[in-house]
Write a protein that holds these residues in place. Structure first.
Motif, short mmCIF file in Angstrom:
data_model
loop_
_atom_site.label_atom_id
_atom_site.label_comp_id
_atom_site.label_asym_id
_atom_site.label_seq_id
_atom_site.Cartn_x
_atom_site.Cartn_y
_atom_site.Cartn_z
N GLU B 239 0.85 -1.19 0.00
CA GLU B 239 0.00 0.00 0.00
C GLU B 239 0.89 1.23 0.00
N SER B 250 -6.64 3.69 5.54
CA SER B 250 -5.84 2.67 4.89
C SER B 250 -6.74 1.53 4.41
N HIS B 251 -6.32 0.89 3.33
CA HIS B 251 -7.12 -0.17 2.74
C HIS B 251 -6.60 -1.55 3.06
N HIS B 252 -5.30 -1.70 2.98
CA HIS B 252 -4.75 -3.06 3.04
C HIS B 252 -4.80 -3.60 4.46
N THR B 255 -1.56 -3.08 6.43
CA THR B 255 -1.37 -1.72 6.92
C THR B 255 -2.21 -1.49 8.18
N LEU B 310 -1.05 -3.87 -7.43
CA LEU B 310 -1.28 -2.54 -6.87
C LEU B 310 -2.26 -1.80 -7.76
N HIS B 317 -3.26 7.01 -4.05
CA HIS B 317 -3.38 5.95 -3.05
C HIS B 317 -3.52 4.63 -3.79
N SER B 319 -3.24 0.25 -3.48
CA SER B 319 -3.28 -0.85 -2.52
C SER B 319 -3.32 -2.14 -3.31
N ASP B 324 -10.25 -4.93 -2.02
CA ASP B 324 -10.57 -3.61 -2.55
C ASP B 324 -11.55 -3.70 -3.70
#
Lengths: 303, 336
Positions: B239, B250-252, B255, B310, B317, B319, B324
Motif C-alpha cells: 500500500e 488505509s485499505h490493506h 497496513t 497494486l 493511493h 493498494s 478492494d
C-alpha cells in the motif's frame, strides 16, 4: 519543527538539549595504564631489557664470543668467566649475550615478514572471491604441516644462514596470519562504516588503506607477538638440531647444542642460554597477552 | 535532465540474493528480498518505507545506493538511469544520493576522527581541497547538526549514540545530496534522542530541500516527518498513500494491522487491535498468490492463487488487496 509537541502516537518532540552537551574527554595517564595493563608493562620491560642487552652486547664486559682458548676449556662459572667456558674454551657469557642478537633478529624479522605477507594474502582473499577458495586451500595445506617440520624441510633445501632461517620460519608461520586477516577483512567489509565510505565515493584502494587496514592493526599486532615468540623457539630448535644458523654464529640453540654432550658434567653450558630463551619468550608472550586484553574488547573484562 | 520527472523513480526493482550450497558451492536457492517494487520521490519530499524486519526495505535503500547490483528493474535519478551504471561511473551518483545508517556505533570508523570522517566525502567529491577551507567546511557541517566545534578532533567512541548519529547525518549532508536515504536512522536511539534527531532531520530538510527516503519499522515515528508512506511486506509494496490518507483511510489489511499496533498514549482509548499470528514467511520460498494470505485475517480463496496487483483506490493511493475490488469488501473497521 516546533518544540514540545505531543502527538497522537505519543512521541514527544523535545527541544534538542541533553544530546548536545560536549562529549566526555577520556582520561589517560601513565599510572592508569600501568595499573590496567600490568602484563604489557612487565612483558614490555623484560623485552626492552633483552633488546638493550642485544644492542649493547660489546659493552657488557664481553670478549670475542668466537675466540677459542683450548687451555681454558670447560671452566666452571667464576668471577672471570661468569657463565664458565665451553668445550672449546669460549666464554659462555659472551656467547649468550651475543646470542640474544640472533634470537631477537629472527623473532622480529619473522613477525614482520609473516605479518606483511599474511596481510597481503588475507586482503586479496577477503576481497576477491575467486582467489579466496584457491588461496585458502593452499594455506590449509601449509598449515597442515607442523611449522617446525616445514622449517626443517626448507632449511634442508638451502644453505644455513640467518636470512634463510627467517624465510623458512616465515613460510611456516604466515598462513595463520593470512587466515586471521581474511576473517577480519570479511567482517569489516560488511560494516556500515565501509558501506558509508563507499556511498561517500571512496574507491577501493582508499577503502583498504583508510578503513580496512587500520582496523586490522589490533589483531595483527597481537598475532605478531605470538609469532615472534614462536619464531624464537623454532630458531633455537633448528639451531639445536643443526639445521638453523651456521655454527660459527653464536645463537642460543647453537650453544645448547654444543653443550649437550657435556650436559651431565657441565650443565651450566646448556642452562644459561636456556634461561635467556625462556625469559625472552615469556616476555614476548606476556606482551602479546596484555595487548590482546587491551585491544580486544571481547576478551578484556575489566571494570 | 528533465525537471518534470520526479527526483527518484523506481520501476519494478528486484533484488534476489543467491544462496550457495552443496559440495561445489553452486547456487541452490534464492532469497527474494525485493521482488518488484515501484515508487517515486519528488524533490524535497519525504517518502517512508515501512514494514516488519526482513521485508526488504533496507535492501531497497541499498539497491538505490548501488551498494550492490540490482537483479532487475530500473532506477532513475532525475531522469538519468542509475541502476545499470558501470562501477567506474558511480561517483556522480554517489554525490547526489547519501545514506544514514541505523547503528550509530558501527557506521563510523572507530579509528577516524570526526574531522576525517566528515572530510572524506568533501575531498572525494572535490568540494574543497584541504587545509583551512576544509576545516571551515567541516565546522560548518558540525554547526548544522548541532555538534560542538571543539569535538572536531575526537574519535567516535567519545560520543553518545545521538551525537554519533549527528556525525552520520553531517557526513550525509557533506556532498549536498538531492536524496538522503535514512536506513532506520533513529531506530537504535532512545525515545528522547529519537525525537531530537527527527527534529534535526526535518529542520535540515527545510533548510536544504533534499528528499528523504525514510526506512523504518515504526509507524509512529514516520507520522512525524513524512509526506507519503509506502508499506512493504515480503519484498513487495502492499500500500502506498500520502500520510493523511494512510493513517486515516488505509485499505490493506496489513497496513491496518501495523497501524493497530502503534501505541496510543491514552490508556482509556478503545481500540480494535488486529493481532497477526505467525511469522513473516521465508523470502526464500514466498507464499503463492497474495504473499500476506498466510497471516491475513480476511483471507479467502482467491488470495491463495492470484496475486493482487497494486491498483489505485483513491488519489495517489494504491493498494494491493483483492478485498478492494469485492463489493462491500471494505468492511473492516479502522483501528484506534
Amino acid at each position: 519543527m516546533s518544540s514540545a509537541t505531543t502527538t497522537q502516537s505519543g512521541y514527544a518532540a523535545a527541544p534538542a538539549l541533553a544530546d548536545v552537551l560536549p562529549p566526555v574527554r577520556q582520561r589517560g595517564r601513565v599510572m592508569t595504564f600501568v595499573r590496567r595493563n600490568p602484563t604489557i608493562v612487565l612483558g614490555g620491560t623484560l623485552l626492552l631489557v633483552m633488546v638493550l642487552i642485544a644492542i649493547l652486547a660489546p659493552y657488557l664486559g664481553t670478549v670475542d664470543p668466537t675466540a677459542l682458548a683450548p687451555a681454558k676449556r670447560t671452566r666452571e662459572p667464576s668471577a672471570q668467566y661468569w657463565f664458565g667456558t665451553d668445550m672449546l674454551g669460549r666464554d659462555v657469557y659472551s656467547r649468550v649475550i651475543y646470542g640474544a642478537r640472533i634470537s631477537l633478529i629472527v623473532g622480529f624479522a619473522v613477525a614482520a615478514v609473516a605479518s606483511i605477507l599474511g596481510t597481503f594474502i588475507g586482503l586479496v582473499s577477503g576481497f576477491i572471491r575467486g582467489a579466496d577458495a584457491i588461496m585458502m586451500r593452499v594455506m590449509d595445506g601449509l598449515m597442515s604441516i607442523p611449522s617446525i617440520l616445514l622449517a626443517i624441510a626448507l632449511m634442508a633445501l638451502t644453505r644455513a644462514s640467518v636470512q634463510n632461517v627467517v624465510i623458512a620460519i616465515s613460510v611456516a608461520e604466515f598462513p595463520r596470519v593470512s587466515r586471521l586477516i581474511r576473517g577480519v577483512v570479511l567482517s569489516l567489509r560488511e560494516q556500515p562504516f565501509v558501506e558509508a565510505a563507499v556511498a561517500s565515493g571512496t574507491r577501493l584502494p582508499m577503502i583498504i588503506v583508510k578503513h580496512i587496514l587500520p582496523n586490522t592493526l589490533a589483531p595483527l599486532m597481537v598475532n605478531a607477538t605470538f609469532i615472534c615468540a614462536s619464531a624464537m623457539i623454532i630458531e633455537a630448535s633448528l639451531s639445536f638440531i643443526g639445521a638453523g644458523t651456521p655454527p660459527i654464529i653464536p645463537s642460543w640453540g647453537n650453544i645448547m647444542a654444543e653443550g649437550r654432550a657435556l650436559w651431565q658434567v657441565k650443565p651450566y653450558i646448556v642452562f644459561f642460554p636456556a634461561i635467556f630463551l625462556c625469559i625472552t619468550v615469556l616476555s614476548v608472550n606476556l606482551l602479546g597477552d596484555g595487548l590482546r586484553d587491551a585491544l580486544d574488547p571481547r576478551l578484556a573484562k575489566r571494570l | 535532465m528533465t525537471s518534470e520527472r520526479p527526483l527518484l523513480e523506481v520501476n519494478g526493482l528486484k533484488k534476489h540474493f543467491p544462496i550457495f550450497g552443496g559440495i561445489l558451492g553452486q547456487e541452490t536457492a534464492k532469497v527474494y528480498a525485493v521482488d518488484g517494487v515501484s515508487f517515486t520521490i519528488d524533490r524535497g519530499e519525504t517518502l517512508s518505507l515501512v514494514g516488519e524486519s526482513g521485508c526488504g526495505k533496507s535492501t531497497v535503500g541499498k539497491s538505490i545506493l548501488r551498494l550492490y547490483p540490482v537483479t532487475d528493474g530500473e532506477v532513475y535519478l532525475a531522469g538519468d538511469r542509475i541502476d545499470n551504471l558501470p562501477a567506474g561511473r558511480l561517483r556522480p551518483l554517489r554525490r547526489r544520493v547519501q545514506v544514514v545508517f541505523q547503528d550509530p556505533f558501527s557506521s563510523l570508523n572507530p579509528r577516524m576522527k570526526v574531522r576525517d570522517i566528515l572530510a572524506e566525502p568533501l575531498i572525494n567529491f572535490g568540494i574543497v581541497r584541504g587545509g583551512r577551507a576544509l576545516t571551515e567546511r567541516v565546522e560548518l557541517l558540525m554547526d548544522k547538526v548541532q555538534l560542538p566545534r571543539d569535538a572536531i578532533g575526537r574519535f567516535p567512541h567519545e560520543f553518545s549514540g545521538g551525537q554519533r548519529q549527528r556525525i552520520g547525518i553531517a557526513r550525509a549532508l557533506a556532498p549536498g545530496a538531492d536524496l538522503i536515504i535514512c536506513d532506520e536512522a533513529v531506530s537504535a536511539l532512545d525515545v528522547s534522542v529519537k525525537a531530537q534527531i527527527i527534529n534535526l532531520l526535518v529542520d535540515l530538510q527545510d533548510e536544504f530541500g533534499m528528499a528523504l527516503l525514510f526506512i523504518s519499522h515504526d509507524l509512529a515515528i514516520v507520522e512525524h516527518l513524512t509526506h507519503r508512506v509506502a508499506v512493504m511486506y515480503l519484498g513487495k509494496i502492499v500500500e502506498l498513500a500520502d500520510r493523511r490518507t494512510l493513517f486515516a483511510k488505509s485499505h490493506h489489511p496489513y497496513t491496518r494491522a501495523l497501524l493497530s499496533a502503534v501505541p496510543v498514549p491514552d490508556p482509556t482509548a478503545k481500540r480494535q487491535r488486529i493481532i497477526l499470528t505467525g511469522d513473516v514467511p521465508s523470502p526464500i520460498n514466498p507464499p503463492s498468490g497474495c504473499r500476506f494470505h498466510t497471516r491475513c485475517p480476511f483471507v479467502f480463496d482467491r488470495c491463495r492463487v492470484e496475486e493482487p496487483l497494486l491498483r489505485s483506490v483513491g488519489e495517489g493511493h494504491v493498494s494491493a488487496c483483492h478485498l478492494d475490488h469485492v463489493p462491500g469488501g471494505q468492511v473492516v473497521p479502522m483501528a484506534g
